[in-house]
Design a protein around this motif. Structure first.
Motif, PDB file in Angstrom:
ATOM      1  N   ARG A   1      -6.046 -18.879  94.701  1.00 29.70           N
ATOM      2  CA  ARG A   1      -5.755 -17.537  95.601  1.00 29.70           C
ATOM      3  C   ARG A   1      -4.242 -16.869  95.288  1.00 29.70           C
ATOM      4  NH1 ARG A   1      -8.961 -15.152  98.664  1.00 29.70           N
ATOM      5  NH2 ARG A   1     -10.246 -16.980  98.765  1.00 29.70           N
ATOM      6  N   LYS A   2      -3.111 -17.711  94.919  1.00 26.58           N
ATOM      7  CA  LYS A   2      -2.136 -17.564  94.943  1.00 26.58           C
ATOM      8  C   LYS A   2      -1.558 -18.616  93.884  1.00 26.58           C
ATOM      9  CE  LYS A   2      -0.522 -18.612  99.287  1.00 26.58           C
ATOM     10  NZ  LYS A   2       0.683 -18.649 100.362  1.00 26.58           N
ATOM     11  N   LEU A   3      -0.355 -18.215  93.014  1.00 24.70           N
ATOM     12  CA  LEU A   3       0.156 -19.092  92.313  1.00 24.70           C
ATOM     13  C   LEU A   3       1.031 -20.294  93.179  1.00 24.70           C
ATOM     14  CD1 LEU A   3       1.282 -16.725  89.536  1.00 24.70           C
ATOM     15  CD2 LEU A   3      -0.487 -18.276  89.239  1.00 24.70           C
TER      16      LEU A   3
ATOM     17  N   GLU B   1      -5.605 -23.689  97.557  1.00 26.92           N
ATOM     18  CA  GLU B   1      -6.099 -23.116  98.772  1.00 26.92           C
ATOM     19  C   GLU B   1      -7.643 -23.162  98.331  1.00 26.92           C
ATOM     20  OE1 GLU B   1      -4.958 -19.287  99.957  1.00 26.92           O
ATOM     21  OE2 GLU B   1      -2.958 -20.199 100.500  1.00 26.92           O
ATOM     22  N   SER B   2      -8.428 -24.264  98.044  1.00 28.74           N
ATOM     23  CA  SER B   2      -9.545 -24.507  97.561  1.00 28.74           C
ATOM     24  C   SER B   2     -10.472 -25.081  98.511  1.00 28.74           C
ATOM     25  CB  SER B   2      -9.707 -25.188  96.467  1.00 28.74           C
ATOM     26  OG  SER B   2      -9.200 -26.545  96.553  1.00 28.74           O
TER      27      SER B   2
ATOM     28  N   TRP C   1      -6.334 -15.979  90.846  1.00 33.46           N
ATOM     29  CA  TRP C   1      -6.398 -16.507  89.296  1.00 33.46           C
ATOM     30  C   TRP C   1      -7.277 -17.655  88.946  1.00 33.46           C
ATOM     31  CZ3 TRP C   1      -2.194 -14.423  87.267  1.00 33.46           C
ATOM     32  CH2 TRP C   1      -1.187 -13.581  87.999  1.00 33.46           C
ATOM     33  N   VAL C   2      -7.770 -17.304  87.697  1.00 34.76           N
ATOM     34  CA  VAL C   2      -8.934 -18.155  87.055  1.00 34.76           C
ATOM     35  C   VAL C   2      -8.490 -18.481  85.811  1.00 34.76           C
ATOM     36  CG1 VAL C   2     -10.910 -17.740  86.055  1.00 34.76           C
ATOM     37  CG2 VAL C   2     -10.630 -16.593  88.176  1.00 34.76           C
ATOM     38  N   PRO C   3      -8.786 -19.572  85.557  1.00 28.54           N
ATOM     39  CA  PRO C   3      -8.127 -20.186  84.197  1.00 28.54           C
ATOM     40  C   PRO C   3      -8.532 -19.308  82.908  1.00 28.54           C
ATOM     41  CG  PRO C   3      -9.276 -21.853  85.475  1.00 28.54           C
ATOM     42  CD  PRO C   3      -9.470 -20.631  86.164  1.00 28.54           C
ATOM     43  N   HIS C   4      -7.550 -19.115  82.067  1.00 29.10           N
ATOM     44  CA  HIS C   4      -7.858 -18.365  81.148  1.00 29.10           C
ATOM     45  C   HIS C   4      -8.931 -18.610  80.054  1.00 29.10           C
ATOM     46  CE1 HIS C   4      -5.508 -15.352  78.238  1.00 29.10           C
ATOM     47  NE2 HIS C   4      -6.695 -14.848  78.328  1.00 29.10           N
TER      48      HIS C   4
ATOM     49  N   LEU D   1      -1.354 -26.374  85.246  1.00 26.19           N
ATOM     50  CA  LEU D   1      -1.757 -27.500  84.331  1.00 26.19           C
ATOM     51  C   LEU D   1      -2.385 -26.725  82.886  1.00 26.19           C
ATOM     52  CD1 LEU D   1      -3.349 -30.132  86.381  1.00 26.19           C
ATOM     53  CD2 LEU D   1      -1.083 -30.081  85.534  1.00 26.19           C
ATOM     54  N   GLU D   2      -2.627 -25.337  83.205  1.00 29.78           N
ATOM     55  CA  GLU D   2      -3.298 -24.697  82.248  1.00 29.78           C
ATOM     56  C   GLU D   2      -3.045 -23.086  82.279  1.00 29.78           C
ATOM     57  OE1 GLU D   2      -7.475 -24.396  82.291  1.00 29.78           O
ATOM     58  OE2 GLU D   2      -7.611 -25.291  84.165  1.00 29.78           O
ATOM     59  N   PRO D   3      -3.124 -22.284  81.416  1.00 25.85           N
ATOM     60  CA  PRO D   3      -2.836 -20.799  81.618  1.00 25.85           C
ATOM     61  C   PRO D   3      -3.992 -20.308  82.486  1.00 25.85           C
ATOM     62  CG  PRO D   3      -3.052 -21.435  79.201  1.00 25.85           C
ATOM     63  CD  PRO D   3      -3.733 -22.751  79.789  1.00 25.85           C
ATOM     64  N   TYR D   4      -3.462 -19.413  83.214  1.00 22.35           N
ATOM     65  CA  TYR D   4      -4.240 -18.523  84.250  1.00 22.35           C
ATOM     66  C   TYR D   4      -4.263 -17.040  83.865  1.00 22.35           C
ATOM     67  CZ  TYR D   4      -5.635 -22.303  87.463  1.00 22.35           C
ATOM     68  OH  TYR D   4      -6.327 -23.456  87.837  1.00 22.35           O
ATOM     69  N   TYR D   5      -5.427 -16.331  84.530  1.00 21.45           N
ATOM     70  CA  TYR D   5      -5.593 -14.904  84.178  1.00 21.45           C
ATOM     71  C   TYR D   5      -5.865 -14.522  85.695  1.00 21.45           C
ATOM     72  CZ  TYR D   5      -7.174 -10.958  81.628  1.00 21.45           C
ATOM     73  OH  TYR D   5      -7.165  -9.630  81.060  1.00 21.45           O
ATOM     74  N   TYR D   6      -5.259 -13.058  86.119  1.00 23.87           N
ATOM     75  CA  TYR D   6      -5.306 -12.614  87.197  1.00 23.87           C
ATOM     76  C   TYR D   6      -6.692 -11.815  87.254  1.00 23.87           C
ATOM     77  CZ  TYR D   6      -4.860 -10.028  91.561  1.00 23.87           C
ATOM     78  OH  TYR D   6      -4.764  -9.298  92.689  1.00 23.87           O
ATOM     79  N   LEU D   7      -7.615 -11.873  88.052  1.00 29.55           N
ATOM     80  CA  LEU D   7      -8.663 -10.979  88.414  1.00 29.55           C
ATOM     81  C   LEU D   7      -8.631 -10.430  89.728  1.00 29.55           C
ATOM     82  CD1 LEU D   7     -11.668 -13.250  87.085  1.00 29.55           C
ATOM     83  CD2 LEU D   7     -10.448 -11.362  85.906  1.00 29.55           C
ATOM     84  N   SER D   8      -8.816  -9.028  89.897  1.00 35.66           N
ATOM     85  CA  SER D   8      -8.631  -8.146  91.153  1.00 35.66           C
ATOM     86  C   SER D   8      -9.948  -8.253  91.776  1.00 35.66           C
ATOM     87  CB  SER D   8      -8.077  -6.802  90.929  1.00 35.66           C
ATOM     88  OG  SER D   8      -9.291  -6.072  90.369  1.00 35.66           O
TER      89      SER D   8
END
Length: 96
Positions: free
Chosen positions: A21-23, A4-5, A60-63, A30-37
Motif C-alpha cells: 500500500r505504501k513503500l 500492510e497485507s 505498489w505491485v511487483p514490476h 526485494l524486487e522492483p515495484y510499479y505504482y498503480l493508481s
C-alpha cells in the motif's frame, strides 16, 4: 514489513502478500515495484495476473507482475537490475 497485507479495505479480501500500500520506510525492497493508481483498477480486473490487486489500489505491485499482464518478458527488468547492480527500483508513470 510495512506491506500492510492484513485485510484489504474493499470487499473483505486479503491483499496479495506482495502488494505494498505504501513503500517501506527503510526503502529495502526485494524486487522492483510499479505504482498503480485506483484509476487503473478496471484494467487490472481484466487481467488474471493483476486481478488480485484491483480492489486494493492505489499501491505498489511487483514490476514482473505488470510485465506478465502485458505479455512482456522480464528481460527489461533484469537488464535494469543488472545496471543497478541488483538494487530493486520503483517506477511510477503516474508521476512522470
Amino acid at each position: 514489513a510495512e506491506a500492510e497485507s492484513v485485510m484489504g479495505a474493499t470487499a473483505g479480501r486479503h491483499e496479495p502478500p506482495d502488494f505494498l500500500r505504501k513503500l517501506p520506510s527503510d526503502a529495502r525492497l526485494l524486487e522492483p515495484y510499479y505504482y498503480l493508481s485506483s484509476g487503473q483498477a478496471a484494467i487490472c480486473r481484466r487481467s488474471p495476473s493483476l486481478q488480485p490487486y484491483a480492489d486494493h489500489l492505489p499501491g505498489w505491485v511487483p514490476h514482473r507482475k505488470i510485465a506478465d499482464a502485458m505479455g512482456f518478458p522480464h528481460s527489461g527488468i533484469e537488464a535494469a537490475l543488472a545496471k543497478l547492480r541488483g538494487t530493486p527500483y520503483i517506477w511510477a508513470t503516474e508521476f512522470e
